[in-house]
Design a protein around this motif. Structure first.
Motif, PDB file in Angstrom:
ATOM      1  N   LEU A  26       4.073   5.099   1.402  1.00 39.71           N
ATOM      2  CA  LEU A  26       4.155   5.812   0.130  1.00 39.71           C
ATOM      3  C   LEU A  26       2.925   6.698  -0.005  1.00 39.71           C
ATOM      4  O   LEU A  26       1.793   6.235   0.167  1.00 39.71           O
ATOM      5  CB  LEU A  26       4.200   4.840  -1.050  1.00 39.71           C
ATOM      6  CG  LEU A  26       5.537   4.178  -1.382  1.00 39.71           C
ATOM      7  CD1 LEU A  26       5.345   3.211  -2.543  1.00 39.71           C
ATOM      8  CD2 LEU A  26       6.606   5.213  -1.709  1.00 39.71           C
TER       9      LEU A  26
ATOM     10  N   PRO B 106      13.800   4.779  -5.726  1.00 41.98           N
ATOM     11  CA  PRO B 106      14.130   3.812  -4.664  1.00 41.98           C
ATOM     12  C   PRO B 106      15.596   3.859  -4.247  1.00 41.98           C
ATOM     13  O   PRO B 106      15.907   3.773  -3.051  1.00 41.98           O
ATOM     14  CB  PRO B 106      13.754   2.472  -5.301  1.00 41.98           C
ATOM     15  CG  PRO B 106      12.645   2.802  -6.247  1.00 41.98           C
ATOM     16  CD  PRO B 106      13.024   4.140  -6.810  1.00 41.98           C
TER      17      PRO B 106
ATOM     18  N   PRO C 289       6.646   9.408  -4.273  1.00 43.72           N
ATOM     19  CA  PRO C 289       7.389   9.198  -5.519  1.00 43.72           C
ATOM     20  C   PRO C 289       6.976  10.212  -6.572  1.00 43.72           C
ATOM     21  O   PRO C 289       5.955  10.893  -6.436  1.00 43.72           O
ATOM     22  CB  PRO C 289       6.997   7.773  -5.927  1.00 43.72           C
ATOM     23  CG  PRO C 289       5.662   7.554  -5.296  1.00 43.72           C
ATOM     24  CD  PRO C 289       5.632   8.379  -4.038  1.00 43.72           C
TER      25      PRO C 289
ATOM     26  N   THR D 107      16.186   6.982  -2.270  1.00 43.88           N
ATOM     27  CA  THR D 107      15.568   6.815  -0.956  1.00 43.88           C
ATOM     28  C   THR D 107      16.440   5.979  -0.044  1.00 43.88           C
ATOM     29  O   THR D 107      16.623   6.298   1.142  1.00 43.88           O
ATOM     30  CB  THR D 107      14.183   6.165  -1.108  1.00 43.88           C
ATOM     31  OG1 THR D 107      13.361   6.970  -1.962  1.00 43.88           O
ATOM     32  CG2 THR D 107      13.506   6.006   0.244  1.00 43.88           C
TER      33      THR D 107
ATOM     34  N   TYR E 167      10.756   0.229  -3.097  1.00 38.75           N
ATOM     35  CA  TYR E 167      10.711   1.234  -2.031  1.00 38.75           C
ATOM     36  C   TYR E 167      10.671   0.561  -0.659  1.00 38.75           C
ATOM     37  O   TYR E 167      11.321   1.016   0.288  1.00 38.75           O
ATOM     38  CB  TYR E 167       9.492   2.139  -2.209  1.00 38.75           C
ATOM     39  CG  TYR E 167       9.697   3.271  -3.186  1.00 38.75           C
ATOM     40  CD1 TYR E 167      10.624   4.273  -2.935  1.00 38.75           C
ATOM     41  CD2 TYR E 167       8.933   3.359  -4.362  1.00 38.75           C
ATOM     42  CE1 TYR E 167      10.812   5.320  -3.825  1.00 38.75           C
ATOM     43  CE2 TYR E 167       9.113   4.404  -5.265  1.00 38.75           C
ATOM     44  CZ  TYR E 167      10.055   5.374  -4.987  1.00 38.75           C
ATOM     45  OH  TYR E 167      10.242   6.407  -5.870  1.00 38.75           O
TER      46      TYR E 167
ATOM     47  N   VAL F 266      11.123   2.109   3.148  1.00 41.65           N
ATOM     48  CA  VAL F 266       9.956   2.992   3.212  1.00 41.65           C
ATOM     49  C   VAL F 266       8.799   2.290   3.930  1.00 41.65           C
ATOM     50  O   VAL F 266       8.481   1.131   3.642  1.00 41.65           O
ATOM     51  CB  VAL F 266       9.518   3.415   1.797  1.00 41.65           C
ATOM     52  CG1 VAL F 266       8.203   4.190   1.843  1.00 41.65           C
ATOM     53  CG2 VAL F 266      10.606   4.258   1.143  1.00 41.65           C
TER      54      VAL F 266
END
Length: 274
Positions: A247, A195, A227, A198, A239, A244
């Motif tokens: 996912l 995370p 991930p 990201t 996330y 994001v």
């Protein structure tokens, strides 16, 4: 937060009955999308699992599902002939009823690129030009002149269901990939990041977009991330806080006899919770 599933093109899933059953299971569990990868010929001696060719796998998935979106990611764009690829992707979009998402990358496996007649040094230039070729064909432009590809006096029909074309997602963690995503993509695809990592990538994308580098017509950049392992609900929320939007859960590393349970578990515990 949307959830995708990656990996139904390889390992035991190459069995058509297993592939169809798991695709339908994922659709019923509430997954937003199914994703397949693109490697055509990998280096020998590395224990590579069996895998289906991406266009063929997606065509089969389109036939055995009805609602879930279908993603190819990342397609190694410089090793594909773009005039043919544009036709294949249009055909997939038509046959799936407009469910296709196209994620592209420049590739990194030099022996594979070489086997397809591409050098590592020209992969970036080919990727940019091939994207331009496909957009030209999807827009019914009758001619194109480039460094690697030129055509004149031809068009393709039908057009994609999604107009002007299926969503294009750009993958990769390099500065060039960030620039390509900002300038040409509807989204960006990251792989194996935490995370926090990201969040840093999202900040880098935002910095890259400053100064008018992102065309206004492309809208907000959608963030997709695979991930390194199946996340729990707390990690999913981290996330989401990092920016994001989707996912994609990868099946590699999960014992085959546990795959069905993981698909059902993600659907029950994560889908719709964030």
């Amino acid at each position: 937060m949307d959830f995708g599933l990656y990996g139904l093109h390889r390992d035991r899933n190459v069995d058509p009955e297993v592939l169809a059953r798991r695709a339908r299971l994922a659709e019923e569990a509430g997954f937003e999308s199914l994703w397949v990868g693109d490697h055509i010929a990998l280096p020998a001696g590395e224990g590579n699992p069996p895998r289906l060719e991406a266009m063929i796998a997606l065509t089969y998935l389109a036939a055995v599902t009805s609602r879930v979106r279908l993603g190819v990611g990342l397609i190694v764009l410089p090793q594909r002939q773009p005039v043919l690829l544009a036709k294949q992707l249009t055909s997939l979009d038509v046959l799936s009823g407009g469910r296709l998402t196209v994620a592209v990358g420049a590739g990194y496996v030099e022996p594979e690129l070489n086997a397809m007649g591409v050098t590592l040094s020209e992969r970036g230039a080919r990727t940019d030009e091939y994207l331009a070729v496909m957009r030209a064909l999807w827009g019914s432009a009758p001619s194109f002149t480039g460094r690697f590809v030129s055509y004149d006096g031809v068009v393709q029909h039908p057009s994609p269901v999604q107009r002007p074309h299926p969503p294009i997602v750009v993958g990769g963690h390099s500065p060039a990939a960030y620039r390509r995503a900002v300038r040409q993509g509807s989204g960006w695809y990251g792989w194996g990041l935490s995370p926090d990592e990201t969040a840093q990538s999202v900040r880098t994308l935002a910095e890259t977009a400053r100064g008018g580098q992102r065309p206004a017509g492309l809208g907000e950049l959608e963030i997709t991330l695979t991930p390194s392992e199946v996340p729990d609900l707390d990690t999913v929320r981290r996330y989401a806080d990092a920016g994001v939007d989707r996912l994609i859960i990868e099946l590699e590393g999960i014992d085959d006899d546990e795959v069905d349970g993981v698909i059902a578990s993600v659907g029950e515990k994560l889908v719709g919770q964030v």
